[in-house]
Design an enzyme around this catalytic site. Structure first.
Site, short mmCIF file in Angstrom:
data_model
loop_
_atom_site.label_atom_id
_atom_site.label_comp_id
_atom_site.label_asym_id
_atom_site.label_seq_id
_atom_site.Cartn_x
_atom_site.Cartn_y
_atom_site.Cartn_z
N TYR A 1 -10.37 3.81 -11.47
CA TYR A 1 -10.17 4.53 -10.38
C TYR A 1 -10.02 6.09 -10.20
O TYR A 1 -9.54 6.50 -9.46
CB TYR A 1 -8.64 3.92 -9.65
N CYS B 1 -15.19 1.43 -27.95
CA CYS B 1 -16.23 1.91 -27.65
C CYS B 1 -16.85 2.01 -26.30
O CYS B 1 -17.73 1.33 -25.75
CB CYS B 1 -17.15 0.93 -28.50
N GLU B 2 -16.28 2.97 -25.39
CA GLU B 2 -16.50 3.22 -24.28
C GLU B 2 -16.32 4.74 -23.88
O GLU B 2 -15.34 5.06 -24.09
CB GLU B 2 -15.85 2.41 -23.20
N PRO C 1 5.06 -4.56 -0.63
CA PRO C 1 4.96 -3.52 -1.66
C PRO C 1 4.72 -4.03 -3.02
O PRO C 1 5.53 -4.96 -3.47
CB PRO C 1 6.22 -2.62 -1.76
N GLY D 1 0.63 -1.21 -0.07
CA GLY D 1 0.12 0.04 -0.05
C GLY D 1 0.93 1.33 -0.04
O GLY D 1 0.26 2.26 -0.07
C1 LIG Z 1 -2.38 -5.52 -3.69
C2 LIG Z 1 -1.89 -6.20 -2.61
C3 LIG Z 1 -0.59 -5.75 -2.15
C4 LIG Z 1 0.10 -4.67 -2.87
O1 LIG Z 1 -0.48 -3.66 -2.75
P1 LIG Z 1 0.23 -1.99 -3.08
O2 LIG Z 1 -0.51 -1.08 -2.94
O3 LIG Z 1 0.39 -2.47 -4.73
O4 LIG Z 1 1.47 -2.11 -2.61
C5 LIG Z 1 -0.03 -6.25 -1.11
N1 LIG Z 1 -0.69 -7.19 -0.32
C6 LIG Z 1 -1.77 -7.72 -0.77
C7 LIG Z 1 -2.33 -8.83 0.16
C8 LIG Z 1 -2.51 -7.19 -1.77
O5 LIG Z 1 -3.77 -7.74 -2.22
#
Ligand SMILES: *Cc1c(COP(=O)(O)O)cnc(C)c1O
Length: 417
Positions: free
Chosen positions: A321, A346-347, A278, A242
């Site tokens: 998103y 086509c969207e 990550p 994340g």
């Molecule tokens: C998608 C995901 C990640 C990676 O998320 P990022 O935002 O790309 O770092 C890590 N762990 C799990 C379980 C995920 O589903």
């Protein structure tokens, strides 16, 4: 920020490391994904550097960009892999990652996924429900295997990000409620084929404030304590992925060092090995999507359209998103214009930018859609009968094709004639 170090302008043309994007487009056609190998490595190293004081193990989240060469590049630096399905596990193994460096997530792992994971001997499966734990146990018992499992906790923390990428809220499908953990522990006590090795979370993606990790990790610490008092010796504390990147210069992401300064003091207390997952942080800014302007069109309302040969089939993030991607001309321009940059699909949702000030490119010229390394090529589809694009990786002055462009024959190959 998108890194001019790996995508510099040389002789008025945009390059990936030492290779001209104009030349790559000529050689491989467009749309084309171009990845800087050294950008991937440098992001991974920056991550490792930030958390170097901590006993940890980094598992690249393969779903962000699962090209085998991308996985292999990171694995060669010592990185493990976080996979989400049997298919991703297969990719990681094909890339040469050893099973003991692979962990598996997924809210809906099937019997086939679990069986495959146990057979290959991966480091752990992260379970997301009581039912899943029961299924893993049944499969482990019948195969005579021991299964290392983590428990993914839903810490009920709402990370401030796009609602489609928040995953740690009690409204979301992910993880097991804290209230059910007592039941999880007693279930696990009776399952001799399962070994609880990790407490796990993943609260979302592109999270700008470490406070959310802190709040969730504090809840996880309580779970860790409870698990230990229930008699489990927990080896890993997995805080997921994340970590954010900068897509827009006006909205810069905090540095990874900032996250480390907040999180390390907290995580040190666990007495475990910390797992990080990550994905975006490593891959997002490593890649551009090269696309050629097919037409320009101006309507009577005075609206300017730049119609390019890539669309939502290659990069769905703006449609899915509302994501922002910077768009630059590959050749340098003195003048700009305000235009919608749209694809051929086509969207109405098939656009890269609306009312954006961009270089005043003409028909036949190349644009680079920046920061297209994560959740981009992996989400490509064949909608509208479009073959998935080629991918190239650049290392210094050398470019190699890492994925061939699909052919029309491949588009129909699985259909029964
Ligand atoms: C998608 C995901 C990640 C990676 O998320 P990022 O935002 O790309 O770092 C890590 N762990 C799990 C379980 C995920 O589903």
């Amino acid at each position: 920020m998108f890194d001019g170090k790996f995508f510099p302008y040389r002789d008025e043309t945009l390059c990936c490391e030492g290779v001209s994007l104009e030349k790559l487009a000529g050689e491989y056609g467009t749309p084309l994904y171009v990845t800087s190998r050294n950008s991937l490595v440098s992001q991974y190293k920056a991550f490792e550097e930030a958390f170097s004081d901590l006993d940890h193990f980094t598992c690249y989240s393969v779903k962000a960009n699962f090209n085998i060469h991308v996985i292999r590049t990171l694995a060669a630096e010592g990185c493990g892999c976080d996979v989400n399905s049997g298919g991703e596990l297969y990719r990681a193994l094909q890339a040469g990652v050893s099973a003991e460096k692979i962990i598996m997530a997924g809210v809906g792992k099937t019997e086939a996924d679990i069986e495959y994971a146990l057979r290959t001997g991966i480091l752990m499966l992260k379970a997301e429900s009581l039912s899943e734990l029961r299924l893993i146990n049944r499969i482990a018992v019948r195969s005579g295997l021991r299964a290392r499992v983590g428990v993914r906790v839903n810490p009920n923390v709402t990370a401030e990000t796009h609602p489609y990428i928040t995953t740690g809220d009690s409204k979301e499908k992910f993880g097991i409620d804290e209230a059910d953990l007592g039941e999880v522990f007693s279930l696990l006590k009776g399952m001799e084929s399962l070994e609880l090795t990790a407490i796990d979370m993943h609260i979302g993606s592109q999270i700008f404030d470490p406070e959310f990790y802190q709040a969730a990790a504090e809840k996880l610490l309580e779970v860790l304590t409870a698990a230990r008092s229930a008699g489990f010796s927990i080896r890993y504390f997995d805080i997921g992925g994340g970590f954010p990147v900068t897509y827009e210069p006006q909205k810069p992401a905090p540095s990874i060092g900032h996250f480390a300064s907040v999180l390390v003091p907290l995580l040190e207390k666990t007495g475990t090995t910390i797992i990080f997952e990550p994905g975006r942080f490593i891959a997002a800014n490593s890649t551009v999507l090269l696309t050629r302007v097919v037409y320009r069109k101006r309507n009577h309302a005075g609206k300017e359209f730049v119609i390019v040969d890539a669309g939502m089939t290659e990069l769905i993030r703006p449609a899915l998103y509302q994501s922002h991607h910077e768009i630059v001309a590959v050749g340098q321009h003195g003048s700009t214009m305000v235009a919608d940059v749209v694809g051929p699909v086509c969207e109405s949702g098939d656009f890269f930018a609306k009312g954006r000030s961009i270089d005043a490119v003409g028909e036949g010229e190349l644009l680079a859609v920046l920061s297209s390394g994560a959740y981009s090529s992996v989400m490509a589809s064949n909608y509208n009968g479009r073959p998935r694009p080629a991918e190239v990786m650049v290392d210094g002055d050398r470019a190699i094709l890492i994925r061939k462009r699909e052919t029309y024959e491949q588009l129909v190959q699985n259909e029964m004639f």
